[in-house]
Design an enzyme around this catalytic site. Structure first.
Site, PDB file in Angstrom:
ATOM      1  N   LYS A  73      34.060  31.949  50.825  1.00 40.21           N
ATOM      2  CA  LYS A  73      33.477  31.882  49.484  1.00 40.21           C
ATOM      3  C   LYS A  73      32.051  31.292  49.510  1.00 40.21           C
ATOM      4  O   LYS A  73      31.588  30.861  50.563  1.00 40.21           O
ATOM      5  CB  LYS A  73      34.402  31.092  48.544  1.00 40.21           C
ATOM      6  CG  LYS A  73      35.807  31.715  48.427  1.00 40.21           C
ATOM      7  CD  LYS A  73      35.831  33.005  47.638  1.00 40.21           C
ATOM      8  CE  LYS A  73      37.027  33.894  47.886  1.00 40.21           C
ATOM      9  NZ  LYS A  73      38.302  33.438  47.366  1.00 40.21           N
TER      10      LYS A  73
HETATM   11  C1  LIG Z   1      39.840  33.740  47.094  1.00 35.34           C
HETATM   12  C2  LIG Z   1      40.357  34.057  45.738  1.00 35.34           C
HETATM   13  C3  LIG Z   1      41.334  33.275  45.100  1.00 35.34           C
HETATM   14  C4  LIG Z   1      42.125  32.236  45.806  1.00 35.34           C
HETATM   15  O1  LIG Z   1      41.374  31.216  46.340  1.00 35.34           O
HETATM   16  P1  LIG Z   1      42.053  30.189  47.358  1.00 35.34           P
HETATM   17  O2  LIG Z   1      41.116  29.041  47.333  1.00 35.34           O
HETATM   18  O3  LIG Z   1      42.141  30.870  48.675  1.00 35.34           O
HETATM   19  O4  LIG Z   1      43.409  29.838  46.811  1.00 35.34           O
HETATM   20  C5  LIG Z   1      41.648  33.555  43.786  1.00 35.34           C
HETATM   21  N1  LIG Z   1      41.057  34.569  43.131  1.00 35.34           N
HETATM   22  C6  LIG Z   1      40.153  35.357  43.704  1.00 35.34           C
HETATM   23  C7  LIG Z   1      39.541  36.459  42.909  1.00 35.34           C
HETATM   24  C8  LIG Z   1      39.791  35.148  45.038  1.00 35.34           C
HETATM   25  O5  LIG Z   1      38.916  35.975  45.634  1.00 35.34           O
END
Ligand SMILES: *Cc1c(COP(=O)(O)O)cnc(C)c1O
Length: 388
Positions: free
Chosen positions: A186
């Protein structure tokens, strides 16, 4: 000479992250403690929100948010099929029903026109989870108006959308509760981690308590010199706290969040420029008034103009040393949702048709201009080779 494989995603971990982590490791306090507090305060002031609660994932954040607004078994929650599994699974944790609304064909965000039509068909609807897909904020003005009209909660899945503004307002200050992800790929990362923001004191307190076993005081208060041994369990909570080790990475990442966003933006504009002469490639559409976090850069193939399909296109990129991906396989065609709710692919035609045509290209601050050029050249090469 064969060039090195360019991975689809890589985090930017530098000396400051290492230094921050080392300090925590040497401090004697490695789980939730002062670094998490520092990270939360820095995040809240960055966003300009009242409460920021650090947790160990965005999935946990979404779960706690739905708990805070009082989601119950049998309730309905609207989201889109073009998202990660996490967005819908948290609804299922409550034995509530995820209701999908198709996406806008240009932004791939929830289609607000279809949203209101769908709401009129539902009787147990409690909340909407808009997903700021790829890092482009949803049409929040319309969504907030609809939510007010129909008395619905708005929990934003901002896993892709940090740090960006929608019509001059930071994402994290608009909906009832906003959930961010610090997963490895991210826009900022803590390895695994997440953050919840809200202006509501009662929800913030509830989410804080439920993030650590439903205990009414956190571990820092319990074990530090000024704290006490006494605590009360007020509900059956969860184990969703972030560690100080992870928060240390977050503190360093937050300091360069704007710089990293600038770099992603630059890469996106280089791609846009490179693909302009190719009618086979549709580049991302960005709406007026919104910033784009560029977590993902997604091209859409005009398959009618090519002799290969999307999967073969990705294979051709791989043969040229380029990692690519697809975001996302629509939730309604996955076995669980398909079989539980009897969905057919064409139930959400825009999501399904889009899915067959999209490719996510590498976009991350660690990429050099040379890397970006290689990706653009490879896409160009595949298009020219397989043009109809
Ligand atoms: C990555 C992601 C999540 C989950 O994030 P985590 O921190 O891995 O739990 C939720 N929603 C979207 C759209 C994502 O891309």
């Amino acid at each position: 000479m064969k060039e090195k494989f360019l991975p689809f995603a890589l985090p930017l971990i530098e000396e400051d992250e290492k230094r921050e982590v080392l300090e925590v490791l040497e401090s004697g306090w490695i789980t939730t403690g002062p670094k998490v507090k520092q990270f939360e305060q820095a995040f809240a002031s960055f966003i300009g929100c009242k409460h920021a609660i650090a947790v160990n994932s965005c999935t946990a954040a979404l779960h706690l948010a739905l708990d805070a607004i009082g989601l119950k078994e049998g309730n309905e929650v609207i989201t889109t099929p073009i998202t990660f599994a996490a967005t819908a699974e948290v609804i299922r944790y409550f034995k509530a029903k995820p209701v999908f609304v198709d996406i806008d064909p240009e932004t791939f965000n929830i289609d607000v026109k279809k949203l209101e039509t769908k709401i009129k068909e539902l009787s147990k609807l409690k909340a909407i989870i808009p997903v700021h897909f790829a890092g482009q904020p949803c049409n929040m003005d319309s969504i907030m108006k609809i939510a007010t009209d129909y008395e619905l909660g708005v929990i934003e899945d901002a896993a892709h959308a940090f740090p960006v503004k929608y019509n001059g307002r930071m994402i994290g200050t608009i909906g009832d509760i906003t959930c961010f992800s610090f997963y490895a790929t991210k826009t900022i990362t803590t390895g695994e981690g997440g953050m919840i923001t809200t202006e509501n004191d009662a929800w913030a307190e509830r989410m804080r308590i439920m993030s650590l076993h439903g205990i009414s005081k956190d571990a820092w208060n319990r074990y530090s010199a000024e704290g006490s041994w006494y605590y009360e369990v007020i509900d059956a909570g969860y184990k969703y706290n972030l560690t100080d080790i992870a928060a240390a990475i977050g503190v360093a990442q937050l300091r360069k969040a704007n710089l990293m966003r600038e770099r992603r933006k630059k890469i996106a504009s280089m791609y846009n420029e490179a693909f302009k002469p190719l009618p086979e490639i549709v580049t991302p559409a960005v709406k007026a008034g919104v910033e784009h976090a560029w977590h993902l850069y997604i091209i859409k193939l005009n398959l009618e103009m090519l002799t290969i399909d999307r999967n073969q296109f990705i294979e051709e990129l791989k043969n040229r040393g380029i990692g690519a991906s697809v975001h996302f396989i629509p939730l309604h065609i996955h076995p669980y949702y398909r079989d539980t709710y009897g969905y057919k692919p064409e139930d959400f035609p825009v999501a399904y048709q889009t899915y067959k045509r999209i490719i996510s290209l590498p976009i991350y601050p660690k990429m050099t201009d040379g890397d970006v050029g290689r990706v653009a050249e490879s896409v160009n090469d595949v298009v020219k080779r397989f043009r109809r």
